[in-house]
Design an enzyme around this catalytic site. Structure first.
Site, mmCIF file in Angstrom:
data_model
loop_
_atom_site.group_PDB
_atom_site.id
_atom_site.type_symbol
_atom_site.label_atom_id
_atom_site.label_comp_id
_atom_site.label_asym_id
_atom_site.label_seq_id
_atom_site.Cartn_x
_atom_site.Cartn_y
_atom_site.Cartn_z
ATOM 1 N N ASP A 208 -2.422 -13.373 2.191
ATOM 2 C CA ASP A 208 -2.123 -11.942 2.067
ATOM 3 C C ASP A 208 -3.467 -11.281 2.304
ATOM 4 O O ASP A 208 -4.360 -11.359 1.451
ATOM 5 C CB ASP A 208 -1.607 -11.596 0.672
ATOM 6 C CG ASP A 208 -1.248 -10.123 0.574
ATOM 7 O OD1 ASP A 208 -1.992 -9.297 1.130
ATOM 8 O OD2 ASP A 208 -0.231 -9.797 -0.049
ATOM 9 N N HIS A 209 -3.642 -10.652 3.457
ATOM 10 C CA HIS A 209 -5.009 -10.246 3.813
ATOM 11 C C HIS A 209 -5.564 -9.194 2.847
ATOM 12 O O HIS A 209 -6.770 -9.008 2.769
ATOM 13 C CB HIS A 209 -5.100 -9.808 5.272
ATOM 14 C CG HIS A 209 -4.595 -8.437 5.545
ATOM 15 N ND1 HIS A 209 -3.273 -8.142 5.688
ATOM 16 C CD2 HIS A 209 -5.244 -7.260 5.702
ATOM 17 C CE1 HIS A 209 -3.130 -6.851 5.920
ATOM 18 N NE2 HIS A 209 -4.319 -6.284 5.930
ATOM 19 N N HIS A 271 1.464 -6.953 -0.119
ATOM 20 C CA HIS A 271 0.244 -6.210 -0.441
ATOM 21 C C HIS A 271 0.386 -5.350 -1.702
ATOM 22 O O HIS A 271 -0.477 -5.371 -2.582
ATOM 23 C CB HIS A 271 -0.155 -5.300 0.725
ATOM 24 C CG HIS A 271 -0.167 -5.999 2.057
ATOM 25 N ND1 HIS A 271 -0.559 -7.301 2.203
ATOM 26 C CD2 HIS A 271 0.161 -5.573 3.301
ATOM 27 C CE1 HIS A 271 -0.465 -7.644 3.492
ATOM 28 N NE2 HIS A 271 -0.026 -6.612 4.170
HETATM 29 C C1 BG6 Z 1 0.267 -5.786 7.615
HETATM 30 C C2 BG6 Z 1 1.550 -5.103 7.959
HETATM 31 O O1 BG6 Z 1 0.501 -6.881 6.777
HETATM 32 O O2 BG6 Z 1 -0.597 -4.868 6.943
HETATM 33 C C3 BG6 Z 1 1.296 -3.874 8.815
HETATM 34 O O3 BG6 Z 1 2.406 -6.005 8.661
HETATM 35 C C4 BG6 Z 1 0.283 -2.976 8.162
HETATM 36 O O4 BG6 Z 1 2.505 -3.166 9.065
HETATM 37 C C5 BG6 Z 1 -0.956 -3.748 7.724
HETATM 38 O O5 BG6 Z 1 -0.064 -1.968 9.086
HETATM 39 C C6 BG6 Z 1 -1.865 -2.882 6.895
HETATM 40 O O6 BG6 Z 1 -3.070 -3.534 6.706
HETATM 41 P P1 BG6 Z 1 -4.426 -2.712 6.512
HETATM 42 O O7 BG6 Z 1 -5.453 -3.762 6.265
HETATM 43 O O8 BG6 Z 1 -4.635 -1.953 7.780
HETATM 44 O O9 BG6 Z 1 -4.196 -1.813 5.341
#
Ligand code: BG6
Length: 525
Positions: A208-209, A271
């Protein structure tokens, strides 16, 4: 004189800069095999992250990167494609040619079809020809493919003798699995069953980045390394908590994927619930991966389950119609490519959750996320209870603003404490003032990409920042209950919002019914 006092203070601060990662596992020489090597994620995130680890001297020596994909090409061709993409996506510019040359000489390409066992034999021969033993045994398989291929790849790796299920061992083979991990509880359980046939849970690193983001990691540091906040972090002092993950971008070219996902699966299941877990969890018994993950899953399990009727009262969805974001015209979701003209997929979701445990009983947590909102900003706002209705609070016509603490996860990373202050001059006029901490002014603009940290941790075999099986399944359980309650229910008028606004009226109603309102992130100056 003043200069030397300043130096003393700085030195003292440096002494206080306690390094907690001294006992951390070293990153041993390893081979990273990327499945989905021709894909967007590889070019946009994975290779730039690995390049930056090399640039910062964090890559192990030696290392190898192998790309596994169907299109036929040589190592040289793949390297030059990656170099070109790095020029576009690198967070530091210009790309250092000397570093790239040293990095790229370790990159190889394995032309193979994911479905064909012969490809895995080819991969095996390639890896087994690497000169050092650890490059042949310390293997990280990164599954950056379509989720429908995760099980198949893992099975082939197991059958080809590249992946051995093993609970212990200092450097067993590991697999890193991208999101989405399943599309509901049942499919996540199936996927878990498939993966654990060939790999032990300890060898599976679910991404989960958000957990790789510096500010998200800092939630735990902030809560558990300071004495003053934690004693306020409960139902005695806190009125409610708002978590906003807002995005300025629309769905754009991802309509096909998004029609299957929607905001709930795309953002909330992972997230948003992860941020909630970190904000709400109890202190872990140690900083070990399992202790931290035990507490997160306990928090997720304490979220009050909702019946169909309760979903209707506590959760709202939204979908954008045409509008403008920052002066740019955006089409309606239903007019985006690959979206059904009558789609009722949500591009926005907001909800009120209750955490039924001792600490949080009765404190609402309001969560929201959406596309095509006025700003890209993620933040947690902890709204404290108001001061008693006496003295200043009693004599002011409008009630005084109650204190709040905002953790800005991105952009303009930092925190703001809001409290009331006296406006200088005669009379007693009060207004909210802010105390602000900004990462940028304290530490400089350096905030590494989430993928750098995650790849480093996966190479080191530390699972703290990855999602455990029970976490992913619990999160799906929460989201599934909401989705099921929406089946067959078309969107109402109050659930549409214009692109460039803060979401549908239904989301405002949710808080207004509780006598509260959303506090929108502010545009950074
Ligand atoms: C991803 C989603 O996991 O996270 C995207 O699939 C989203 O839809 C993105 O735009 C958001 O990540 P960040 O790091 O730009 O907040």
């Amino acid at each position: 004189m003043l200069g030397s006092r300043m130096n003393d203070v700085l030195q003292l601060d440096e002494l206080l800069d306690s390094r907690l990662d001294q006992g951390r596992r070293p990153v041993e020489p390893c081979t990273v095999v990327i499945f989905g090597a021709s894909g967007d994620l590889t070019a946009r995130k994975l290779i730039p992250a690995l390049y930056h680890l090399k640039l910062e001297g964090l890559m192990p020596e030696p290392f190898r990167i192998v790309g596994f994909a169907r299109r036929e090409k040589t190592d040289e061709v793949w390297r030059s494609e990656l170099r070109e993409a790095l020029g576009r996506f690198s967070r530091t510019q210009p790309v250092r040619d000397d570093v790239w040359a040293a990095f790229a000489s370790n990159i190889h390409y394995c032309h193979a079809d994911i479905a064909d066992p012969v490809g895995y034999e080819r991969l095996r021969s390639m890896v087994m020809a690497f000169p050092e033993e650890r490059l042949r045994s310390n293997l990280l398989f990164y599954l950056a493919t379509s989720p429908s291929q995760f099980s198949e790849i893992t099975a082939h790796l197991g059958q080809a003798g590249l992946l051995h299920k093993k609970e212990t061992g200092i450097t067993p083979e590991r697999i890193v699995v991208e999101k989405p991990f399943g599309h509901d509880l049942g499919s996540a359980q199936h996927l878990n069953a498939d993966l654990t046939r060939y790999a032990h849970e300890k060898q599976i690193f679910r991404i989960d980045h958000y957990l790789g983001k510096e500010t998200v990691q800092n939630i735990l540091t902030f809560r558990f390394s300071n004495g003053i906040f934690e004693r306020l972090w409960n139902r005695e002092a806190i009125d409610h908590v708002q978590i906003t993950v807002a995005e300025k971008l629309g769905v754009g070219a991802r309509g096909g994927y998004y029609e299957e996902a929607g905001a709930l699966r795309d953002m909330v299941q992972n997230h948003v619930l992860q941020v909630l877990a970190l904000v709400g969890m109890e202190p872990p018994v140690s900083l070990e991966a399992e202790s931290v993950r035990d507490e997160k899953v306990k928090l997720l399990r304490s979220i009050r389950p909702m019946s169909r009727e309760q979903v209707a009262q506590n959760v709202v969805r939204g979908q954008y119609f045409a509008g403008e974001v920052d002066g740019e015209v955006r089409p309606a979701y239903r007019s985006e490519p690959k979206v059904k003209p009558n789609s009722s997929v949500e591009t926005f979701a907001a909800m009120r959750l209750f955490i039924d445990n001792w600490r949080w009983s009765g404190v609402p947590f309001y969560l929201r996320t959406g596309k095509n909102l006025p700003l890209s900003a993620s933040e947690v706002r902890v709204q404290f209870k108001p001061a008693p209705n006496v003295l200043f609070n009693a004599s002011n016509e409008a009630r005084l603003d109650s204190n709040s603490l905002t953790l800005r996860l991105q952009p303009n990373e930092g925190m703001t404490l809001r409290f009331n202050g006296k406006v200088p001059g005669g009379g007693t006029s009060l207004r909210p003032v802010r105390m602000n901490f900004s990462y940028d002014s304290e530490f400089g603009a350096y905030t590494p990409e989430a993928y750098e940290r995650l790849l480093l941790e996966a190479m080191a075999g530390d699972a703290t920042l990855f999602i455990r099986r029970d976490e992913v399944e619990t999160a799906w359980g929460i989201v599934d209950a909401i989705r099921q309650a929406w089946v067959g229910k078309p969107l109402t008028n109050r659930e549409f919002y214009g692109a460039g606004t803060w979401g549908p009226f239904a989301a405002d109603d949710l808080l207004a019914n509780d006598g509260r309102e959303w506090r929108n992130p502010q545009r950074s100056k």
